[in-house]
Every structure is written in structure tokens, then in C-alpha cells.
Design a protein around this motif. Structure first.
Motif, short mmCIF file in Angstrom:
data_model
loop_
_atom_site.label_atom_id
_atom_site.label_comp_id
_atom_site.label_asym_id
_atom_site.label_seq_id
_atom_site.Cartn_x
_atom_site.Cartn_y
_atom_site.Cartn_z
N SER A 68 0.85 -1.19 0.00
CA SER A 68 0.00 0.00 0.00
C SER A 68 0.89 1.24 0.00
CB SER A 68 -0.90 0.01 1.23
OG SER A 68 -0.20 0.51 2.35
N MET A 102 0.86 3.27 2.24
CA MET A 102 0.89 3.68 3.66
C MET A 102 1.88 2.85 4.46
SD MET A 102 -1.20 6.20 4.25
CE MET A 102 -1.63 6.14 5.99
N CYS A 154 -3.75 5.14 -2.05
CA CYS A 154 -4.63 5.37 -0.90
C CYS A 154 -5.08 6.83 -0.97
CB CYS A 154 -3.88 5.15 0.42
SG CYS A 154 -3.24 3.48 0.62
N ASP A 155 -6.24 7.13 -0.39
CA ASP A 155 -6.73 8.51 -0.44
C ASP A 155 -6.04 9.38 0.64
OD1 ASP A 155 -8.00 8.08 1.99
OD2 ASP A 155 -10.01 7.90 1.12
N GLY A 173 -5.60 8.09 3.95
CA GLY A 173 -4.81 6.86 4.06
C GLY A 173 -5.56 5.60 3.70
N ARG A 174 -6.81 5.74 3.18
CA ARG A 174 -7.63 4.54 2.89
C ARG A 174 -7.25 3.93 1.55
NH1 ARG A 174 -11.66 8.03 3.81
NH2 ARG A 174 -12.17 8.24 6.02
N LEU A 175 -7.03 2.63 1.58
CA LEU A 175 -6.63 1.90 0.37
C LEU A 175 -7.74 1.89 -0.66
CD1 LEU A 175 -4.14 -0.19 -0.22
CD2 LEU A 175 -5.95 -1.88 -0.04
N ASP A 176 -7.39 2.11 -1.92
CA ASP A 176 -8.34 1.99 -3.02
C ASP A 176 -8.35 0.52 -3.44
OD1 ASP A 176 -9.80 2.04 -5.29
OD2 ASP A 176 -8.57 3.52 -6.35
N SER A 180 -2.51 2.00 10.00
CA SER A 180 -1.38 2.91 9.81
C SER A 180 -0.84 3.41 11.15
CB SER A 180 -1.81 4.12 8.98
OG SER A 180 -0.85 5.15 9.09
N THR A 190 -5.47 4.71 10.18
CA THR A 190 -6.37 4.17 9.15
C THR A 190 -6.26 2.64 9.10
OG1 THR A 190 -5.78 6.14 7.89
CG2 THR A 190 -7.06 4.43 6.73
N GLN A 210 -7.19 -0.74 7.01
CA GLN A 210 -7.54 -1.12 5.63
C GLN A 210 -8.53 -2.28 5.61
OE1 GLN A 210 -6.61 1.11 3.93
NE2 GLN A 210 -4.53 1.77 4.37
N THR A 227 1.55 10.20 1.33
CA THR A 227 0.15 9.94 0.96
C THR A 227 -0.79 10.90 1.68
OG1 THR A 227 0.68 7.62 0.59
CG2 THR A 227 -1.64 8.14 0.96
#
Ligand code: PMP
Length: 383
Positions: free
Chosen positions: A95, A97, A121-122, A125-128, A149, A154, A156, A348
């Protein structure tokens, strides 16, 4: 001045009292190592090591204690997974992060012909998750993910990533440094090949010991990175093929085994659900209080969903190192500022190279601690 410890993401403190007591008992009254001799004290130490493995199995929903590798720490476990599994020509996904415990070994491997990509990640810190499959290549063999994280807290969607990995035949390793002991984790439900965690953070044990839980099919493809005496198969100069001995060379950290076993006894008694509920309550209080402070900005998810109690704060009008120093000097609030060994995560989140001040909660923190931190943040941000 009394201090308030809010640096549990670095290492948890205090520990349950039984941790130090059991370590002292071992050092003063037991003394023997495990898996070597057969007299009573050695057998007792061996029984404690087995109990520790069994507790780890219960914690992560697995059932075979031989698949619990006791490591010298999380960094060691992650290095074993990366260096022991990836070969030149292989591709790996991580990721955006990750901690340097993953990125530094991976950069070493990249210099030796392994390739990798970062799953985007946005800004929180959120994984796409939708980006995972398009990044898979025929030579992709491993996905490594920081479950929580250490910068923003965050968490995931590991189950979604695990489902993709299972379907596409790719190994999946979870770095549970910030979630083990904080959230319920089910090894099988998440589709994991490996789970690495330190003993000294959410598991509430001492430093110098960690756990690496392995799926048998993954373990069979993993090469030890350190070999040596195991107390077993002593007629051979080759590393034993069986678990856990294959990945446990050398005399282990037996005081650490006693300490971690006692810590897990405590966690089992309290229950992970109760720890998670406590963490969520304190996090909600911290987030609500922070919203009311104009001079301090949260970095990371602004709600209690999809996060743990690791809260990064930016003081836009100040140098964050000065803010952290004032929090300690004037208010006794112990935090960690800077980049937290995770430059990728800060990039990120948009906080590189400035860094943040990180407040991280543990099961022994109280609402009064959170309120004192908020008051201190308000005072420091007001100048
Ligand atoms: N990964 C993450 C997400 C972490 O937070 C940490 C510790 N800061 C590590 C890996 C490395 O763990 P340790 O330093 O205990 O080996």
C-alpha cells in the motif's frame, strides 16, 4: 509534573503487572532455555512457550501452534516474509501507507531484481481496493499491507484484499503492528498467508519478541533468512524442514516469551472486543474535542469507523516538533512527532516532510488523559 503516556503506537505502556512479574520469575527462579534440555525447569519454560503459541492461535483464529513463529520482533518477521519469499523477477504490491519495516527490505530487494508497485490510498490513508486487481501481473507473488497505519490509524479493508489474493493465487501478508491486540483479527477469514505482529505494542508484552503466523502452503515456499541451532535434529547440519524450528534459529528470548504469555493472558481475560470498544470511545472523544480547536488539524480519518486510536495532528501555525516539545515540557503529554519511520504514509497524507504530532491510545488510557491532551493541544495551538 505527572506525565500522560500517549505514545502507544511506538510501544505500549504501562504493561499489565503480570508481564514484569513473570519475566522476573523466569530470570530469578527458572532460568532454563526452551527446546534444548529435559530437566524440570527446561520443561516448564517449554510449556510456557507452547502456551504462548496457543494463545496466539486463539487470538488470530488459527489452530496449529507450530505455525506460530516466535520472532525477535515485527521488523524481523516482515523481513523474513519479504526476503524469504521474493526472488529476482517477482513482483510485489504494497500500500501507499507502509512503514519502513516493509519499504526498506523491499527497496533492498528492488536493487536485486524484485519489482513492486504501491496500491494508491486517499488523503485519509484509505486503500483503493478497486486498484488492486489492475495492478496484479503474472509475476505478482505477494501483497503486503499495513493493516493499521502507524501515522493516521487508518485500518484497511484486509478482507477485500484477501479475497482478491485468494482468487488470483497471490500470497497475502498482513503487518498487524497497529491492530494486533487492538482489533479482532481472523487469520483465515482475511485470507492471510502470513501475519506479523510485534509483542510490545497492542499485545502488551515486552520488546524483543514478535509473532509470525504462517499458512502451511506459504511456509512451504519460504526460505529461512537466518539459520542455526534449533535444539532439534542435531545430527544434521541442515536447517530442519518442520515448523516452527525452521524459522526459529538460535536461543530464543525466553524472558520475552514469559512476558508476552502473561500479557496475552491479560488480553484474553479482558477480551479484544472490550479493548476495541474502549479504544473507539476514547478516539471518539479525542476527535470531537479536536474539531473544536481551530489551531490544530487532524490528519487521517475523521470518524471512528475504519481506524484505531492512532491520531496524527498538525499544528499549522507551528513547527510540529516545537508543539510536541511544549506538550511534554508544559503539560507532561508524551507523544511522537516527525515522520514515524513511514515517509510513504506521510507523502500519501500530504504531511511529508513536515510530519505530525502523533497521539496514540492504549487500554490503560482514560477519558481524563484524552481531556488533558485536548486542553494541552488547545493551549499550545493558541500560541
Ligand atoms: N509496521 C508498522 C505499521 C509499525 O507501526 C511498526 C512499528 N512502528 C513496525 C512495522 C515495526 O515494528 P517493530 O519496530 O516493533 O519491529
Amino acid at each position: 509534573m505527572e506525565t500522560i503516556y500517549l505514545d502507544n503506537a511506538a510501544t505500549s505502556f504501562p504493561k499489565p503487572p503480570a508481564v514484569a512479574r513473570r519475566m522476573a520469575e523466569y530470570l530469578t527462579a527458572v532460568g532454563a532455555t526452551v527446546n534444548r534440555s529435559v530437566y524440570g525447569a527446561a520443561q516448564e519454560a517449554g510449556a510456557v512457550a507452547l502456551r504462548l503459541r496457543q494463545r496466539i492461535c486463539r487470538l488470530f483464529g488459527t489452530d496449529d501452534p507450530t505455525r506460530v513463529i516466535l520472532t525477535p520482533g515485527n521488523t524481523w518477521g516482515l523481513n523474513l516474509v519479504l526476503r524469504g519469499f521474493l526472488r529476482p523477477g517477482d513482483h510485489c504490491l504494497v500500500s501507499a501507507m507502509e512503514h519502513n519495516a516493509v519499504m526498506r527490505p523491499l527497496q533492498d530487494l528492488a536493487a536485486a531484481g524484485v519489482t513492486f508497485d504501491r496500491i494508491p490510498c486517499d488523503g485519509a490513508g484509505r486503500l483503493d481496493v478497486s486498484a488492486v486487481e489492475p495492478l496484479l501481473r503474472p509475476e505478482t507473488r505477494l501483497v503486503v499491507l499495513a493493516h493499521g497505519s502507524n501515522v493516521s490509524g487508518t485500518v484497511q479493508d484486509a478482507a477485500a484484499v484477501g479475497e482478491i489474493c485468494r482468487r488470483r493465487g497471490v500470497a497475502f501478508c498482513l503487518d498487524a503492528a497497529q491492530t494486533a491486540g487492538h482489533l479482532p483479527i481472523d487469520f483465515r477469514a482475511l485470507g492471510l498467508s502470513a501475519l506479523s505482529a510485534p509483542g510490545h505494542k497492542g499485545l502488551l508484552g515486552p520488546s524483543g519478541i514478535g509473532v509470525l503466523v504462517l499458512d502451511p502452503a506459504f511456509a512451504a515456499q519460504l526460505t529461512p533468512v537466518v539459520t542455526g541451532g534449533t535444539g532439534s535434529a542435531s545430527d544434521s547440519e541442515l536447517q530442519p524442514p518442520y515448523l516452527p524450528d525452521r524459522f526459529e534459529p538460535g536461543t530464543p528470548n525466553v524472558p520475552g516469551i514469559y512476558g508476552l504469555e502473561a500479557a496475552l493472558d491479560y488480553l484474553e481475560t479482558v477480551g479484544i472486543d472490550a479493548v476495541a470498544t474502549h479504544d473507539r470511545r476514547l478516539t471518539a472523544r479525542f476527535l470531537a474535542g479536536l474539531r473544536a480547536i481551530p489551531g490544530a488539524a487532524l490528519v487521517g480519518p475523521d470518524g471512528t469507523e475504519g481506524r484505531v486510536g492512532v491520531l496524527s495532528v498538525d499544528f499549522p501555525g507551528l513547527d510540529n516538533a516545537v508543539a510536541a516539545d511544549r506538550l511534554e515540557q508544559e503539560f507532561g503529554i508524551l507523544t511522537r512527532c516527525g515522520l514515524h519511520c513511514a515517509p510513504a504514509a506521510h507523502r500519501t497524507l500530504g504531511t511529508f516532510p513536515r510530519g505530525t504530532v502523533r497521539f496514540s491510545l492504549g487500554p490503560f488510557n482514560t477519558e481524563a488523559h484524552v481531556d488533558a491532551a485536548l486542553e494541552a493541544i488547545a493551549a499550545v495551538s493558541a500560541g
